[in-house]
Design an enzyme around this catalytic site. Structure first.
Site, PDB file in Angstrom:
ATOM      1  N   PRO A 228      14.048   9.777   9.631  1.00 10.03           N
ATOM      2  CA  PRO A 228      14.178   8.461   8.971  1.00 10.03           C
ATOM      3  C   PRO A 228      13.256   7.390   9.546  1.00 10.03           C
ATOM      4  CG  PRO A 228      16.334   9.389   9.475  1.00 10.03           C
ATOM      5  CD  PRO A 228      15.332  10.251  10.165  1.00 10.03           C
TER       6      PRO A 228
ATOM      7  N   PRO B 205      10.090  20.041  10.585  1.00 14.94           N
ATOM      8  CA  PRO B 205      11.313  20.331   9.830  1.00 14.94           C
ATOM      9  C   PRO B 205      11.205  19.878   8.376  1.00 14.94           C
ATOM     10  CG  PRO B 205      11.628  18.420  11.236  1.00 14.94           C
ATOM     11  CD  PRO B 205      10.281  18.965  11.577  1.00 14.94           C
TER      12      PRO B 205
ATOM     13  N   HIS C 193       0.868  -1.174   0.000  1.00 19.25           N
ATOM     14  CA  HIS C 193       0.000   0.000   0.000  1.00 19.25           C
ATOM     15  C   HIS C 193       0.912   1.233   0.000  1.00 19.25           C
ATOM     16  CE1 HIS C 193      -2.942   2.988   1.225  1.00 19.25           C
ATOM     17  NE2 HIS C 193      -3.903   2.101   1.068  1.00 19.25           N
TER      18      HIS C 193
ATOM     19  N   GLY D  90       9.320   8.974   9.051  1.00 15.95           N
ATOM     20  CA  GLY D  90       8.889   9.459   7.738  1.00 15.95           C
ATOM     21  C   GLY D  90       8.179  10.794   7.855  1.00 15.95           C
TER      22      GLY D  90
END
Ligand SMILES: [Zn+2]
Length: 618
Positions: free
Chosen positions: A170, A165, A83, A173
């Site tokens: 990481p 920001p 997905h 996400g």
């Protein structure tokens, strides 16, 4: 005044690890004023759709806590699934249900987005009714490139996030937060594993349609040559018409097919104000407010048309299903059923039921349960998983029976008699135990203030107290037993492709079995207490009530026996030897005590009845 209710439907990028999903839903449930309605994990999509409701303030807090927890437990660098997604909390919409406007929901989205950006350092994009600019209204446009393309997207000045920001987080996400109308996530299941066949139908249904092709005579549209706009020749994608100018074709599409071709191009990322010569022609789909793709679901070994309906009042699911059935038949395919992911509003299901009743030439003015049952059968909603009205339908009328114990005796016995495995012996044993305890309570309450001995009176009071308590527990157990069985069945449906999946499935099944054992064991224990109370009333109540107490004891005994039998049948599949041995031992001693007591009651009652008969003779 309407109660103020907002719904929140966050999607998390974890559909396999139940412990992680539970940590997230626990964070939501820890917020006062929030009700968790549905948790729908998908192993193949590796994604969980969570639904909760509450007042605006509580829902905003619940959403923030869930996003914070997801950022802790999910690592997007390790995520794979079928997905599109870009974040640990991928999308988080707020939906007005009652007493709240869309603008208020957009304000909640902005408030939560601001907090997520500042406190969690996660980039946030606002979408739909909360979008900061028109090109960010569409979720798919924001999510384009997915997690893997996110670092690059964030460097693009046009995609500066609305909050947080402008650099990738990481592990978490990015998160898309917004406000929108109620969305029905609806999948139509086909009798094929071929995703391409599902996609072909999806493209015919969805609003944005597909690239237009020259007619070939084949039902499989994808075989034709792709059409493009030429100088002086602007084909309509939906029929043979060719306009000399784009304006002429636009007028044709509006007049003959009732759609705006400029909007259709925009939906397909084409700017209709720019020169169009050489540009692909698009063919509009059948339904507005309808998004659809084809996919293959390994869990079901079936391809599905996965559909999002963004306004069910304009495009109801049953109409999309009927068109999918027609298109499938043209292609030699069969729609085996359909499924609602998450929740469906009550009016949508009711209208579907009425539609099918009318189609059958039947009156649609029949009891609501019959209308809804017609919808479930007609749409094949229980094709691949059970469809539980209480869990799946939002806004069900209050008087609707939501549990077995709210049913009338007649309905309950009918329900037991149907060819579904639950409710079965476990629920009936619990009900028997409850009736036994109820009779004990009745006799105790009738005679506790009339017996001569103070000690007997106090024993009857105590018997009534215990009988009331276990009666209430056993009434709840009527539903619990059925639910315990459902937990095990859910575990059985987990994927078993890889060795790791097999092991996880086996472990969940074992947990489900242990739960399915504990519920009937509690039933047996509670019924035994009811039987002890019955024994008290047989001895201390007036003789005119002795058979009520005796029937109570025998019915409670059926509850004990039934509970123990239900423990034993599930023990045979449990691998944990210590657990099995311990349960067997407990059941053996409980049964021994119950048999002895049953013998005592029977002997006592029969002797008393014999005395009465003999006494009359004299
Ligand atoms: Zn046309």
């Amino acid at each position: 005044m309407d109660q103020r209710v907002v719904e929140c439907v966050p999607n998390f990028s974890e559909g396999r690890d139940k412990a992680k999903i539970k940590q997230i839903t626990d964070a939501i449930e820890a917020v006062a004023g929030v009700t968790l309605l549905d948790v729908d994990p998908g192993a193949d999509t590796n994604r969980t759709v969570v639904t909760f409701v509450g007042d605006p303030h509580a829902v905003a807090e619940g959403a923030f806590q869930a996003i914070a927890k997801a950022a802790q437990v999910i690592d997007m660098t390790q995520h794979h699934g079928a997905h599109p997604r870009m974040g640990a909390t991928d999308v988080c919409p707020f939906v007005p249900i009652s007493g709240v406007t869309m603008e208020e929901c957009a304000a909640i989205a902005r408030r939560v987005g601001d907090r997520v950006g500042r406190e969690l350092a996660i980039p946030v994009y606002l979408y739909e009714a909360a979008a900061s600019r028109p090109e960010r209204r569409n979720l798919a446009a924001i999510r384009k490139g997915e997690y893997e393309g996110l670092a690059e997207k964030l460097r693009d000045a046009d995609w500066k996030p609305d909050f947080g920001p402008a650099r990738i987080n990481p592990r978490a996400g990015a998160t898309v937060i917004g406000a929108r109308e109620f969305l029905i996530a609806y999948n139509v299941t086909l009798n094929t594993r071929d995703k391409a066949l599902a996609t072909d139908i999806a493209f015919e249904l969805r609003e944005r349609g597909r690239v237009a092709r020259a007619a070939t005579g084949s039902a499989y549209y994808a075989k034709g040559r792709i059409l493009t706009y030429q100088d002086g020749a602007y084909p309509c994608g939906n029929c043979e018409f060719v306009g000399r100018t784009f304006a002429e074709t636009a007028a044709h599409c509006r007049g003959v097919h009732a759609y705006d071709v400029a909007e259709l191009l925009r939906l397909n990322d084409v700017d209709p104000t720019k020169p169009l010569v050489g540009q692909k022609v698009y063919r509009a789909g059948k339904f507005s407010h309808c998004k659809a793709i084809g996919w293959y679901v390994d869990e079901y070994k079936r391809a599905q048309i996965s559909i999002n309906l963004t306004n069910y009042k304009v495009t109801p699911p049953h109409m999309v299903l009927e068109e999918a059935r027609r298109l499938a038949a043209e292609r030699g395919l069969v729609v085996t059923g359909s499924e609602v992911v998450g929740l469906i509003p009550y009016p949508a299901l009711r209208e579907a039921g009425r539609y099918y009743l009318q189609a059958q030439g039947k009156s649609s003015f029949v009891p609501i349960p019959d209308i809804l049952q017609t919808a479930i059968f007609s749409m094949g909603l229980a094709d691949i998983a059970p469809f539980d009205l209480a869990k799946k339908v939002l806004g069900l009328p209050h008087e609707f029976p939501k549990s077995l114990v709210r049913m009338m005796v007649r309905e309950f016995t009918d329900e037991v008699s149907r060819d579904t495995p639950a409710p079965g012996g476990g629920s009936v044993a619990a009900l028997a135990g409850a009736l036994g305890a109820a009779l004990a309570s009745m006799v105790a309450n009738l005679w506790q203030d009339k017996v001569e001995s103070a000690a007997a009176a106090s024993e009857l009071v105590e018997a009534a107290k215990i009988a009331q308590k276990v009666k209430d527990e056993l009434v709840l157990a009527v539903d619990e037993d059925t639910n315990a069985f459902n937990t095990y069945m859910e575990a059985r449906r987990l994927p078993a492709g890889t060795a790791a999946e097999k092991a996880a499935r086996e472990q969940q099944m074992q947990e489900g079995l242990k739960a399915a054992v504990r519920v009937p064991y509690q039933t047996a224990l509670a019924a035994y207490q009811g039987m002890q109370a019955a024994w008290t009333v047989v001895r201390h109540g007036n003789v005119s009530s002795i058979t009520d107490g005796a029937v109570g004891a025998q019915t409670a005994y059926a509850g004990i026996r039934g509970g123990i039998w239900n423990v034993l049948i599930n023990l045979k599949d449990i691998a944990d030897r210590n657990f099995v041995d311990e349960m067997r031992h407990k059941c053996d001693s409980l049964l021994q005590e119950a048999r002895t007591l049953s013998e005592q009651v029977t002997t006592h009652v029969d002797a008393r009845l014999a005395e009465l008969i003999e006494g009359k003779k004299c």
